[in-house]
Design an enzyme around this catalytic site. Structure first.
Site, PDB file in Angstrom:
ATOM      1  N   HIS A  78       0.817  -1.224   0.000  1.00 45.84           N
ATOM      2  CA  HIS A  78       0.000   0.000   0.000  1.00 45.84           C
ATOM      3  C   HIS A  78       0.852   1.276   0.000  1.00 45.84           C
ATOM      4  O   HIS A  78       0.959   1.963  -1.004  1.00 45.84           O
ATOM      5  CB  HIS A  78      -0.933   0.012   1.212  1.00 45.84           C
ATOM      6  CG  HIS A  78      -1.930  -1.114   1.190  1.00 45.84           C
ATOM      7  ND1 HIS A  78      -2.824  -1.291   0.159  1.00 45.84           N
ATOM      8  CD2 HIS A  78      -2.171  -2.127   2.070  1.00 45.84           C
ATOM      9  CE1 HIS A  78      -3.574  -2.357   0.405  1.00 45.84           C
ATOM     10  NE2 HIS A  78      -3.191  -2.881   1.549  1.00 45.84           N
TER      11      HIS A  78
HETATM   12  C1  BDR Z   1      -3.909   1.631   4.296  1.00 45.19           C
HETATM   13  O1  BDR Z   1      -4.445   1.359   5.582  1.00 45.19           O
HETATM   14  C2  BDR Z   1      -3.398   1.254   6.545  1.00 45.19           C
HETATM   15  O2  BDR Z   1      -3.609   0.165   7.381  1.00 45.19           O
HETATM   16  C3  BDR Z   1      -2.139   1.037   5.752  1.00 45.19           C
HETATM   17  O3  BDR Z   1      -1.017   1.557   6.420  1.00 45.19           O
HETATM   18  C4  BDR Z   1      -2.417   1.766   4.465  1.00 45.19           C
HETATM   19  O4  BDR Z   1      -2.077   3.123   4.583  1.00 45.19           O
HETATM   20  C5  BDR Z   1      -4.341   0.543   3.338  1.00 45.19           C
HETATM   21  O5  BDR Z   1      -5.737   0.538   3.188  1.00 45.19           O
END
Ligand code: BDR
Ligand code: CA
Length: 318
Positions: A243
């Site tokens: 992500h």
């Molecule tokens: C996002 O949600 C958080 O848990 C992660 O760090 C990322 O930024 C993914 O949906």
């Protein structure tokens, strides 16, 4: 050299993204502003200070607020990131890195005003700090270089949500803030699940990183054991989706992403809370809450093999 303020809730993938930015020759991390989400604001701030200290980062760290704009608090994502937000690796009690006296949104406003046209905001958590900054000082919209957000899901490649069937976690966590930030008059690119769930780092990849990056490999391997287990238990994956590093990679190598432009709104309540809706056409409808907003950019595809190679090369270069 691209100067950034990194707005983050470290967070395992946040830490990996910060390491990528720090290791990259193309990026100078001027500031780190913390937000709540993967862990409490106290823990994400402590983790940011820990990363700064451990890897000798020069960036200032400023702590953000602990409540979304709609005041609806949710529990920290400890199931994904561990109780301490960094996969429960041991973190010393005493951290000797200084914390900025400014609250995150004041830090953002002040820093952008001091360096007009220079700063890119990269936000990889809930958008509360950015929303407070732009509400307080709308003139920063013209002074910031660009805004890159890891957040949202627009249905490309079949990806519509991770926390709910139709919402990505960062947008869901403060949907009012997301709608404000996305629709402010500054250039925004959303790097959402459409692309972040197209790149997978396998356990074999992380093992290779462990042995090839003297400075970061062991740490990345250690913090990701918890994260990889979550993804394996939840989705049967060998490894995990990438992500937050995708937002940094977009800054380093935009050419490996395909994008498109249009108007975006965020659903702020109800069953579809946090859903991001992209209007593709220029048709003006009789009732239209999209068209009078600025057009922004979303990432819809990524060359994931090149992505993983670039991440590897940069992190292993020191
Ligand atoms: C996002 O949600 C958080 O848990 C992660 O760090 C990322 O930024 C993914 O949906
Ligand atoms: Ca994050």
């Amino acid at each position: 050299m691209k100067k950034i303020i990194f707005d983050t809730d470290p967070g395992i993938d946040d830490a990996m993204a910060l390491i990528l930015a720090h290791a990259s020759q193309d990026i100078e991390v001027v500031g780190i502003t913390t937000t709540f989400g993967n862990a409490s604001i106290e823990n994400t701030t402590r983790n940011a200070l820990y990363l700064k200290q451990k890897f000798g980062m020069l960036a200032e760290v400023a702590q953000g607020v602990d409540t979304p704009l709609d005041q609806v608090k949710t529990e920290p994502a400890t199931l994904v990131h561990g109780d301490n937000g960094l996969g429960n690796v041991e973190i010393p009690d005493q951290i000797n890195a200084p914390l900025s006296p400014l609250v995150a949104h004041d830090y953002i406003v002040e820093t952008i005003k001091k360096q007009p046209g220079e700063i890119t905001l990269v936000a990889v958590g809930r958008l509360t700090n950015l929303a407070l900054a732009i509400q307080q000082a709308p003139e920063i919209a013209q002074l910031v270089k660009e805004v890159i957000i890891m957040g949202g899901a627009f249905g490309h490649n079949g990806h519509t949500g991770n926390l709910t069937p139709f919402a990505e976690a960062n947008v869901y966590g403060d949907p009012l803030a997301a709608d404000i930030v996305i629709n402010a008059d500054w250039p925004v690119t959303m790097v959402g699940l459409d692309v972040t769930q197209q790149t997978l780092m396998s356990n074999a990849y992380l093992e290779k990183l462990r042995t090839n990056s003297t400075k970061y490999g062991q740490f990345i391997h250690d913090i990701t054991r918890f994260y990889a287990k979550f993804y394996n238990d939840d989705l049967g994956l060998d490894g995990f989706y990438v992500h937050d590093s995708s937002a940094i990679m977009y800054l380093i190598a935009p050419e490996i992403f395909t994008t498109k432009r249009g108007h975006i709104r965020v659903i702020t309540e109800g069953a579809a809370k946090g859903h991001t809706l992209f209007k593709n056409s220029d048709r003006v409808f009789p009732i239209d809450e999209w068209t009078h907003k600025p057009k922004q950019t979303i990432a819809i595809n990524v060359e994931s093999q090149i992505f993983n190679q670039r991440y590897f090369d940069i992190v292993c270069s020191n």
